[in-house]
Scaffold this active site. Sequence first.
Site, PDB file in Angstrom:
ATOM      1  N   ASP A   2      -1.469  -5.395  -0.008  1.00 56.27           N
ATOM      2  CA  ASP A   2      -0.132  -4.837  -0.164  1.00 56.27           C
ATOM      3  C   ASP A   2       0.064  -3.634   0.761  1.00 56.27           C
ATOM      4  O   ASP A   2      -0.885  -2.899   1.044  1.00 56.27           O
ATOM      5  CB  ASP A   2       0.053  -4.406  -1.629  1.00 56.27           C
ATOM      6  N   GLY A   3       1.297  -3.445   1.209  1.00 59.43           N
ATOM      7  CA  GLY A   3       1.650  -2.230   1.940  1.00 59.43           C
ATOM      8  C   GLY A   3       2.034  -2.445   3.394  1.00 59.43           C
ATOM      9  O   GLY A   3       2.286  -1.470   4.111  1.00 59.43           O
ATOM     10  N   ASN A   4       2.113  -3.693   3.818  1.00 62.45           N
ATOM     11  CA  ASN A   4       2.482  -3.969   5.225  1.00 62.45           C
ATOM     12  C   ASN A   4       3.874  -3.418   5.543  1.00 62.45           C
ATOM     13  O   ASN A   4       4.096  -2.828   6.604  1.00 62.45           O
ATOM     14  CB  ASN A   4       2.494  -5.468   5.504  1.00 62.45           C
ATOM     15  N   GLY A   5       4.810  -3.639   4.618  1.00 70.64           N
ATOM     16  CA  GLY A   5       6.190  -3.217   4.823  1.00 70.64           C
ATOM     17  C   GLY A   5       6.288  -1.700   4.923  1.00 70.64           C
ATOM     18  O   GLY A   5       6.956  -1.163   5.815  1.00 70.64           O
ATOM     19  N   ARG A   6       5.616  -1.004   4.008  1.00 72.00           N
ATOM     20  CA  ARG A   6       5.657   0.459   4.001  1.00 72.00           C
ATOM     21  C   ARG A   6       4.986   1.035   5.244  1.00 72.00           C
ATOM     22  O   ARG A   6       5.412   2.031   5.795  1.00 72.00           O
ATOM     23  CB  ARG A   6       4.979   0.999   2.728  1.00 72.00           C
ATOM     24  N   TRP A   7       3.926   0.384   5.678  1.00 72.69           N
ATOM     25  CA  TRP A   7       3.216   0.821   6.902  1.00 72.69           C
ATOM     26  C   TRP A   7       4.182   0.790   8.091  1.00 72.69           C
ATOM     27  O   TRP A   7       4.239   1.730   8.880  1.00 72.69           O
ATOM     28  CB  TRP A   7       2.023  -0.092   7.135  1.00 72.69           C
ATOM     29  N   HIS A  19       3.278  -6.771   9.089  1.00 74.53           N
ATOM     30  CA  HIS A  19       2.545  -7.991   8.736  1.00 74.53           C
ATOM     31  C   HIS A  19       1.539  -8.345   9.840  1.00 74.53           C
ATOM     32  O   HIS A  19       0.428  -8.803   9.573  1.00 74.53           O
ATOM     33  CB  HIS A  19       3.508  -9.159   8.511  1.00 74.53           C
ATOM     34  N   ARG A  53      11.601 -13.949  -0.705  1.00 72.24           N
ATOM     35  CA  ARG A  53      11.946 -12.985   0.352  1.00 72.24           C
ATOM     36  C   ARG A  53      12.907 -13.628   1.365  1.00 72.24           C
ATOM     37  O   ARG A  53      13.019 -14.858   1.414  1.00 72.24           O
ATOM     38  CB  ARG A  53      10.670 -12.508   1.058  1.00 72.24           C
ATOM     39  N   LEU A 113     -19.871 -17.504   3.713  1.00 75.44           N
ATOM     40  CA  LEU A 113     -18.765 -16.828   3.030  1.00 75.44           C
ATOM     41  C   LEU A 113     -17.687 -17.869   2.746  1.00 75.44           C
ATOM     42  O   LEU A 113     -17.290 -18.604   3.649  1.00 75.44           O
ATOM     43  CB  LEU A 113     -18.181 -15.719   3.918  1.00 75.44           C
ATOM     44  N   ARG A 170      -6.920  -3.625  -4.849  1.00 72.77           N
ATOM     45  CA  ARG A 170      -5.479  -3.629  -4.597  1.00 72.77           C
ATOM     46  C   ARG A 170      -5.136  -2.428  -3.728  1.00 72.77           C
ATOM     47  O   ARG A 170      -5.471  -1.289  -4.065  1.00 72.77           O
ATOM     48  CB  ARG A 170      -4.716  -3.554  -5.911  1.00 72.77           C
ATOM     49  N   SER A 178       0.158  -8.428 -10.441  1.00 74.16           N
ATOM     50  CA  SER A 178       1.158  -9.212  -9.701  1.00 74.16           C
ATOM     51  C   SER A 178       0.861 -10.709  -9.669  1.00 74.16           C
ATOM     52  O   SER A 178       0.905 -11.341  -8.611  1.00 74.16           O
ATOM     53  CB  SER A 178       1.304  -8.678  -8.267  1.00 74.16           C
TER      54      SER A 178
HETATM   55  C1  IPE Z   1       2.108  -7.427   1.574  1.00 69.29           C
HETATM   56  O1  IPE Z   1       2.841  -6.382   2.115  1.00 69.29           O
HETATM   57  C2  IPE Z   1       2.063  -8.602   2.492  1.00 69.29           C
HETATM   58  C3  IPE Z   1       2.584  -9.872   1.970  1.00 69.29           C
HETATM   59  C4  IPE Z   1       3.444 -10.042   1.009  1.00 69.29           C
HETATM   60  C5  IPE Z   1       2.115 -11.044   2.672  1.00 69.29           C
HETATM   61  P1  IPE Z   1       4.312  -6.129   1.585  1.00 69.29           P
HETATM   62  O2  IPE Z   1       5.262  -6.919   2.412  1.00 69.29           O
HETATM   63  O3  IPE Z   1       4.384  -6.391   0.117  1.00 69.29           O
HETATM   64  O4  IPE Z   1       4.476  -4.592   1.903  1.00 69.29           O
HETATM   65  P2  IPE Z   1       5.319  -3.508   1.079  1.00 69.29           P
HETATM   66  O5  IPE Z   1       4.974  -3.648  -0.384  1.00 69.29           O
HETATM   67  O6  IPE Z   1       6.756  -3.793   1.338  1.00 69.29           O
HETATM   68  O7  IPE Z   1       4.866  -2.205   1.628  1.00 69.29           O
HETATM   69 MG    MG Z   2       4.391  -5.243  -1.579  1.00 69.98          MG
END
Ligand code: IPE
Ligand code: MG
Length: 225
Positions: A2-7, A19, A53, A113, A170, A178
């Site tokens: 989680d956190g790609n969007g915020r990054w 992403h 989404r 793995l 997480r 989630s």
């Molecule tokens: C998670 O990052 C990546 C996927 C859903 C594949 P998010 O897209 O949920 O990032 P945030 O929560 O907006 O930061």
């Molecule tokens: Mg997220």
Amino acid sequence: MDGNGRWAAARGLPRGVGHRAGAQTVRRIVEACCELGVRALTLYAFSWENRERPAEEIHELMGLLDEFIRREAPSMHENHVRLRAIGRVELLPQEVTAHLRRVIQETSGYDRLTLTLALSYGGRQELVDAMRRVARLVREGRLQPEEIDEALIRRHLYAPDLPDPDLLIRTSGEQRISNFLLWQLSYTELYVTPKLWPDFSREDLLEAFVDYERRERRFGRLVCQ
Ligand code: IPE
Ligand code: MG
């Protein structure tokens, strides 16, 4: 993961860039897991709910998934990584699933793995699918309701032979499951880090492992297992 969007938002960049950075983290973490002797890694790459989404973001995620599978297939062979997928994978675009299935097939003999991608995955949906399959057996007279036990339900999950996770990591500070592996996480140790997924490093992974080592796992009993 989680956190790609915020990054991306923190840098004034579109979510897709986040992403893409997240996909680089996947590469680093898979490599680190191989080196550190992790036997099974399951990545929550695309949830059942993520399907809601915007179409454009889903398209980008599918493109990245396809790219990842194509690019990483040679190193999976090299490192004896077995690729698997759990979820309602048949609902993904066909051009993605075609490659995915091919690499899954090609790497099925490896066991250093096991890398499992949770795709179109939801824990509740997994249980729904398991129950449908069990109900069919009952209807066909091949199973008595009294014979339904934990072991039987487990056998109808998407990857029954995968061990329950020891540790769930997480990222991005969210303290939620989630809809991930609801059955399998019953006694999993939870670790939440504020790091956003694109920033999550090998050192962060080691920190999580050190934290895990300090835990006392008693599975509801009084003595450690
Ligand atoms: C998670 O990052 C990546 C996927 C859903 C594949 P998010 O897209 O949920 O990032 P945030 O929560 O907006 O930061
Ligand atoms: Mg997220």
